[in-house]
Scaffold this motif. Structure first.
Motif, PDB file in Angstrom:
ATOM      1  N   GLN A 497     -42.916 -38.889 -33.295  1.00  0.00           N
ATOM      2  CA  GLN A 497     -42.749 -37.832 -34.292  1.00  0.00           C
ATOM      3  C   GLN A 497     -44.019 -36.985 -34.417  1.00  0.00           C
ATOM      4  OE1 GLN A 497     -40.732 -40.862 -37.178  1.00  0.00           O
ATOM      5  NE2 GLN A 497     -40.315 -38.834 -38.032  1.00  0.00           N
ATOM      6  N   LEU A 498     -45.178 -37.658 -34.464  1.00  0.00           N
ATOM      7  CA  LEU A 498     -46.435 -36.916 -34.549  1.00  0.00           C
ATOM      8  C   LEU A 498     -46.624 -36.004 -33.345  1.00  0.00           C
ATOM      9  CD1 LEU A 498     -48.932 -39.683 -35.770  1.00  0.00           C
ATOM     10  CD2 LEU A 498     -48.028 -37.780 -37.114  1.00  0.00           C
ATOM     11  N   ALA A 499     -46.373 -36.540 -32.143  1.00  0.00           N
ATOM     12  CA  ALA A 499     -46.585 -35.753 -30.926  1.00  0.00           C
ATOM     13  C   ALA A 499     -45.617 -34.585 -30.842  1.00  0.00           C
ATOM     14  CB  ALA A 499     -46.445 -36.650 -29.697  1.00  0.00           C
ATOM     15  N   ALA A 500     -44.351 -34.822 -31.194  1.00  0.00           N
ATOM     16  CA  ALA A 500     -43.359 -33.753 -31.118  1.00  0.00           C
ATOM     17  C   ALA A 500     -43.735 -32.591 -32.026  1.00  0.00           C
ATOM     18  CB  ALA A 500     -41.975 -34.296 -31.492  1.00  0.00           C
ATOM     19  N   LEU A 540     -54.004 -39.765 -31.943  1.00  0.00           N
ATOM     20  CA  LEU A 540     -52.933 -38.979 -31.350  1.00  0.00           C
ATOM     21  C   LEU A 540     -52.890 -37.567 -31.931  1.00  0.00           C
ATOM     22  CD1 LEU A 540     -50.381 -38.487 -29.714  1.00  0.00           C
ATOM     23  CD2 LEU A 540     -49.084 -39.695 -31.471  1.00  0.00           C
ATOM     24  N   ASN A 541     -53.030 -37.458 -33.240  1.00  0.00           N
ATOM     25  CA  ASN A 541     -53.009 -36.123 -33.852  1.00  0.00           C
ATOM     26  C   ASN A 541     -54.093 -35.226 -33.269  1.00  0.00           C
ATOM     27  OD1 ASN A 541     -50.842 -35.960 -35.616  1.00  0.00           O
ATOM     28  ND2 ASN A 541     -51.929 -36.956 -37.292  1.00  0.00           N
ATOM     29  N   ILE A 711     -59.356 -39.040 -45.081  1.00  0.00           N
ATOM     30  CA  ILE A 711     -60.044 -39.759 -44.002  1.00  0.00           C
ATOM     31  C   ILE A 711     -59.333 -39.586 -42.671  1.00  0.00           C
ATOM     32  CG2 ILE A 711     -60.865 -42.020 -43.221  1.00  0.00           C
ATOM     33  CD1 ILE A 711     -62.279 -40.979 -45.735  1.00  0.00           C
ATOM     34  N   THR A 712     -57.996 -39.616 -42.683  1.00  0.00           N
ATOM     35  CA  THR A 712     -57.205 -39.662 -41.456  1.00  0.00           C
ATOM     36  C   THR A 712     -56.764 -38.274 -41.009  1.00  0.00           C
ATOM     37  OG1 THR A 712     -56.322 -41.786 -42.189  1.00  0.00           O
ATOM     38  CG2 THR A 712     -55.180 -40.706 -40.382  1.00  0.00           C
ATOM     39  N   PRO A 713     -56.957 -37.917 -39.744  1.00  0.00           N
ATOM     40  CA  PRO A 713     -56.313 -36.703 -39.227  1.00  0.00           C
ATOM     41  C   PRO A 713     -54.800 -36.840 -39.370  1.00  0.00           C
ATOM     42  CG  PRO A 713     -57.985 -37.506 -37.701  1.00  0.00           C
ATOM     43  CD  PRO A 713     -57.811 -38.574 -38.737  1.00  0.00           C
ATOM     44  N   GLY A 714     -54.229 -36.072 -40.236  1.00  0.00           N
ATOM     45  CA  GLY A 714     -52.808 -36.208 -40.542  1.00  0.00           C
ATOM     46  C   GLY A 714     -52.546 -36.777 -41.911  1.00  0.00           C
ATOM     47  N   GLY A 715     -53.555 -37.383 -42.557  1.00  0.00           N
ATOM     48  CA  GLY A 715     -53.422 -37.831 -43.940  1.00  0.00           C
ATOM     49  C   GLY A 715     -52.722 -39.152 -44.149  1.00  0.00           C
TER      50      GLY A 715
END
Length: 769
Positions: A497-500, A540-541, A711-715
C-alpha cells in the motif's frame, strides 16, 4: 490512479490471505527435500543436576539411525545473548550442556531416516543423573540459602541496577497517601498455532535453513557464529509463520543442533517441536515480581511512583536477557505525570526454562502494576478511577514529553482516548446473582525499536535500522525488497500500500519480497518490537519517494516541462491540465532501463535503496476497558464486554490494525484469567496450560485514533503488541470493582476460579468487609 493517496488508509484485503486460506501456504512442515531425514531432541527429565553416565551405543546401532549428537560433538556450538545486563557474566550459552538447569534442556539429538525411527532410538539413550535441589521462584533464588545454578558466580543474581530518579524515597515519605503493593503477572507461553520447526541442508559448503522466523537475518547471524561458518555461506529462507509473538525471533539451541546435524551428514534434516515440548523448549515470558509504590498528595495528584522489579530469567539469560524487565522499568510512568519515577531492576536465574520475548515485551507486566496501584488508590481515597487518571494524564499540548525514565513521547491525546473509552464501556445489569464491575487501564507503548546507537548504549548487540529497495521494472510493475519479515501481521499488504501510493501505481502492480537473506537487504533484528511498519515502512517511504522523483524527472526531461508541472495518474506521467502531453510509466521504465533519453548525469535504471535508522522510538498508546461478571460461589470470572481505544499513528490499513488489536486482547484476556506455566517444587512444569477459547473472549469493540508521529517518514507507529498490554490490568481492575472487599488482594494473575474463590473464602473467614 491519482496523487490522492487512495491506498494508505484503505481497508485493502490482506494479500497473504488468499494463499493461506486456500491451503497454498508454505510452512516449515511443508518443506520436502530429496533425501531429507528427521531429528528428535532428547531432553532432560530433571530440573537441576548433571549427567554422570551416558550410553548412546544402542541408539547409534538402531535401525535407520544416521547420527547421534552429544555434548562432546557440539562443544563449540554456543548461542549469543544479544541483550546484555550490567554485570552479566556470560554473553553466550551452550547448545548442549551436561550440567542441567531446567527440565526440558536438550541433552542429545538423534537423526534417523524416519521420524518414528528417531523417536524409537531416542528412547534407547541411557542417561544417569546426579540430581541437585531445584530452585523455583525468583524470590527463592535470591535467598541466602538457595542452591546456586552457577557456583562460580557465588550468587543467582545476574544484575541489580537503578532506572530513573534515585530520590524517590524522599518524595514517597513526604506524600499524603502511599499505596504499597506487590504484584506478579504469571509466566506465559507464546503458544502459536504452529510450533517451532526448522529444515537445514548443507551442500557445496553452504548451509540453507528454512525456518518460521520473525528475523531471518538474525537467525542467519546466530547460525553462522554458532557453527563457525562465514555469514555469506548461510542462507535463511523464511517460511509462512503460524504465529510468532516474539518466540521465533532468534535461533534456539535445538535448531542450531539440527543445523549441525545437516553439516555432519551432508543431507537435509528436519525437526518440528512437539506440542508437549513447547512448554519446556520455547521461551516463555512475564514471570516478574513487582513491589510498586504510588504516592499521591491530598488532592489525588500523583507525586511519585517506584517499582522494585525482580525478574525470573530461568536457567540462563536468553537472547533478550533482562530486556523485557528493562522495558518494564523505562515504561513505568505510562501516560501520567509524576514528580519522581524510579525503579530498581534485579534479575536472577532459576531452574526453569529461560524466559524471553513475548508480545508486549515487559509492558503488560508494568501496566498491570501501575494500573492496579491507581485503581487501589482511587478505592482507598473514595475517588473515581477514571477521574484520577484524567487528573494526572499528560495532555496533548504537553507533547513531546520527556518522562522521568528517559523516554520522549512523541505525539497523541491520552486523555482523549480515555474519555472516548469511558463513554463506551458499560456493565451488564445484574440479573443472575453474579457481581459485576468495569475496569480500565491505560498505557503508552514504545514501538519502532531504534536508533542503532541508542541500542548500543542500552547493551544490545544489534542495530535498529531497516533498508528497503524499490524497483520499477520495464513493464512498470514495482518490486519491493525489505528486510523485515511477514509473520501474519499483514506487512506484505501494508508495504505494498505504501509503495503503490508513493510511486503512483495500482496496488496489484506491486510485488513485495520478504524473508530470504539472499534476496532481501540486511535487517538487524527483523519483525519484533512493533517495528516492521514503523522502521521498515519508514525506509520504504523514503525509497519510494526517491523513485517517484526519478520517474518524474525523466518525464520532465522528455516532455520538456518542469517537474512541478507533472502528475502521475492512470499509469502515466502527464502535464497537469493537458492529459495529451504525457509519458506512460511503461515508456519511462523502458527508457530508464535501456539508458535512453535520460536527464544529463542520471544513471540508467529505476531502483532506489534507502536505509532508515530512526532518530528515536515512536510511542503508540491505548485505553482498555473490561466488563466482568464474577460468580461468588465458584470464583469464575466471565468477561462480558471489552473495549479498546488505540492510536498507532497513521493507519496504513485500519482493518489490519483492528485485527492486531483484537488478537492481542484475546491473548491478554488469557493471561488475565487462565494462562500460566506452573512448576512443582522439584522443577517439573505442569502439563496443563489453559488457553482461552471463543467462549472466554467477548465481542471486542475497537475505536482507532490517528495522531501521526513526527519521527517516522509517513507518520506510522507500531500496532502489533498494543492489544496485549492492557487486558490483564483492565480485567483485574474490573474484578476488583466487582469485589471491592478483596480488591486490595488482587495482585497476581491468572485470576482463575480457584484463585478468586480462595480470596473470597479467606475474606469471609477473616470477617473483612
Amino acid at each position: 490512479m491519482s496523487d490522492g493517496h487512495p491506498y494508505v488508509g484503505a481497508r485493502a484485503p490482506r494479500r497473504e490471505d488468499s494463499r493461506l486460506l486456500a491451503g497454498r501456504g508454505r510452512f516449515v512442515g511443508d518443506v520436502r527435500l530429496p533425501g531429507m531425514v528427521h531429528a528428535v531432541v532428547v531432553r532432560s527429565p530433571i530440573a537441576h543436576g548433571r549427567v554422570t553416565r551416558r550410553s548412546v551405543e544402542a541408539a547409534r546401532a538402531a535401525d535407520g539411525v544416521l547420527d547421534v549428537i552429544t555434548a562432546e560433538d557440539a562443544a563449540t556450538v554456543r548461542l549469543p545473548c544479544v541483550s546484555l545486563a550490567p554485570g552479566q557474566r556470560e554473553s553466550s550459552y551452550p547448545a548442549l550442556d551436561e550440567v542441567i538447569r531446567y527440565a526440558g534442556q536438550p541433552l542429545a539429538v538423534v537423526v534417523a531416516r524416519t521420524a518414528e525411527a528417531a523417536h524409537d532410538a531416542a528412547g534407547l539413550i541411557g542417561l544417569t543423573f546426579e540430581e541437585s535441589p531445584a530452585v523455583i521462584g525468583v524470590e527463592t533464588a535470591i535467598g541466602s540459602d538457595a542452591p546456586l545454578l552457577y557456583p562460580g558466580w557465588g550468587t543467582n543474581l545476574v544484575t541489580d541496577f537503578a532506572v530513573g530518579d534515585t530520590d524517590c524515597e524522599e518524595a514517597i515519605a513526604g506524600a499524603a497517601h502511599v499505596v504499597d503493593m506487590t504484584f506478579r503477572l504469571g509466566r506465559a507461553a507464546p503458544s502459536p498455532v504452529e510450533p517451532r520447526g526448522i529444515v537445514a541442508a548443507y551442500a557445496e559448503e553452504e548451509l540453507t535453513i528454512w525456518a518460521a522466523a520473525q528475523a531471518p537475518h538474525h537467525v542467519r547471524d546466530h547460525a553462522a557464529e554458532a557453527l563457525g561458518l562465514p555469514h555469506h555461506r548461510v542462507r535463511v529462507i523464511g517460511c509462512d509463520v503460524g504465529g510468532g509473538f516474539g518466540a521465533k525471533e532468534h535461533l534456539y539451541p535445538d535448531e542450531a543442533l539440527v543445523c549441525l546435524a545437516a553439516i555432519r551428514l551432508g543431507r537435509p534434516v528436519t525437526w518440528t517441536e512437539s506440542r508437549s515440548d513447547h512448554l519446556v523448549a520455547t521461551l516463555p515470558a512475564r514471570d516478574a515480581v513487582h513491589r510498586g509504590r504510588l504516592a499521591l498528595d491530598a488532592d489525588g495528584r500523583f507525586v511519585a511512583l517506584h517499582c522494585d522489579i525482580l525478574g525470573d530469567l530461568g536457567a540462563h539469560p536468553s537472547n533478550v536477557g533482562i530486556a523485557p524487565m528493562a522495558v518494564s522499568a523505562i515504561m513505568l510512568p505510562g501516560p501520567y505525570r509524576f514528580d519522581r519515577v524510579g525503579a530498581r531492576l534485579r534479575a536472577a536465574v532459576t531452574t526453569t526454562t529461560p524466559t524471553g520475548s513475548y508480545r508486549g515485551f515487559g509492558q503488560p507486566e508494568v501496566t498491570w502494576t501501575r494500573e492496579r496501584l491507581i485503581d487501589e488508590a482511587a478505592r482507598r481515597l473514595g475517588l473515581d478511577p477514571v477521574e484520577v487518571r484524567l487528573r494526572n494524564m499528560i495532555g496533548p499540548e504537553e507533547l513531546p514529553y520527556a518522562t522521568r525514565t528517559w523516554q520522549s513521547y512523541d505525539s497523541g491525546d491520552y486523555p482523549g482516548a480515555l474519555r472516548t473509552l469511558r463513554d463506551l464501556a458499560r456493565a451488564e445489569p445484574s440479573r443472575d446473582g453474579r457481581r459485576r464491575g468495569v475496569g480500565f487501564s491505560c498505557h503508552v507503548e514504545a514501538t519502532g525499536m531504534g536508533p542503532s546507537m541508542g541500542m548500543k548504549a542500552a547493551g544490545q548487540a544489534a542495530g535498529g535500522f531497516e533498508t528497503a529497495i524499490v524497483r520499477m521494472d520495464l513493464d512498470a510493475s514495482v518490486v519491493v525488497h525489505a528486510g523485515v519479515a511477514g509473520m501474519g501481521q499483514g506487512i506484505e499488504t501494508t508495504l505494498a500500500q505504501l509503495a503503490a501510493d508513493a510511486v503512483g501505481v495500482p496496488l496489484d502492480r506491486v510485488h513485495v519480497v520478504l524473508g530470504d537473506t539472499s534476496a532481501t537487504p540486511y535487517s538487524p533484528v527483523g519483525s519484533i518490537a512493533s517495528r516492521s511498519l514503523v522502521v521498515g515502512g519508514g525506509a520504504l517511504n523514503r525509497a519510494a519517494d526517491l523513485l517517484r522523483d526519478r520517474i518524474v524527472a525523466i518525464a520532465a526531461h522528455q516532455l520538456e516541462v518542469a517537474p512541478d508541472d507533472l502528475e502521475i495518474m492512470d499509469g502515466a506521467v502527464r502535464v497537469k491540465g493537458d492529459p495529451a502531453a504525457h509519458r506512460t510509466l511503461r515508456e519511462i521504465a523502458t527508457s530508464a532501463w535501456r539508458g535512453w533519453d535520460l536527464p544529463e548525469g542520471m544513471a540508467p535504471g529505476l531502483e532506489e535503496r534507502v536505509t532508515h535508522d530512526p532518530s528515536a522510538y515512536t510511542y503508540a498508546y491505548g485505553a482498555h476497558a473490561a466488563a466482568v461478571a464474577v460468580d461468588e460461589e465458584t470464583g469464575a470470572v466471565e468477561v462480558e464486554g471489552y473495549w479498546v481505544v488505540g492510536d498507532s499513528g497513521v493507519l496504513v490499513n485500519p482493518a489490519i490494525v483492528e485485527g492486531q488489536l483484537r488478537g492481542g486482547v484475546a491473548q491478554g484476556i488469557g493471561m488475565a484469567l487462565t494462562e500460566e506455566v506452573v512448576y512443582s517444587p522439584d522443577g517439573q512444569p505442569s502439563a496443563d496450560y489453559l488457553l482461552p477459547t471463543v467462549r472466554e473472549i467477548p465481542e471486542i469493540v475497537v475505536v482507532l485514533m490517528e495522531t501521526p508521529s513526527p519521527i517516522t517518514p509517513g507518520g506510522m507507529k507500531g500496532a502489533g503488541e498494543a492489544g496485549t498490554i492492557g487486558p490483564p490490568a483492565a480485567v483485574g481492575n474490573a474484578v476488583a470493582a466487582a469485589l471491592p472487599e478483596i480488591a486490595g488482594r488482587i495482585t497476581a494473575t491468572p485470576l482463575t476460579p480457584q484463585a478468586v474463590w480462595s480470596l473470597l473464602d479467606a475474606d469471609g473467614e477473616s470477617g473483612e468487609v
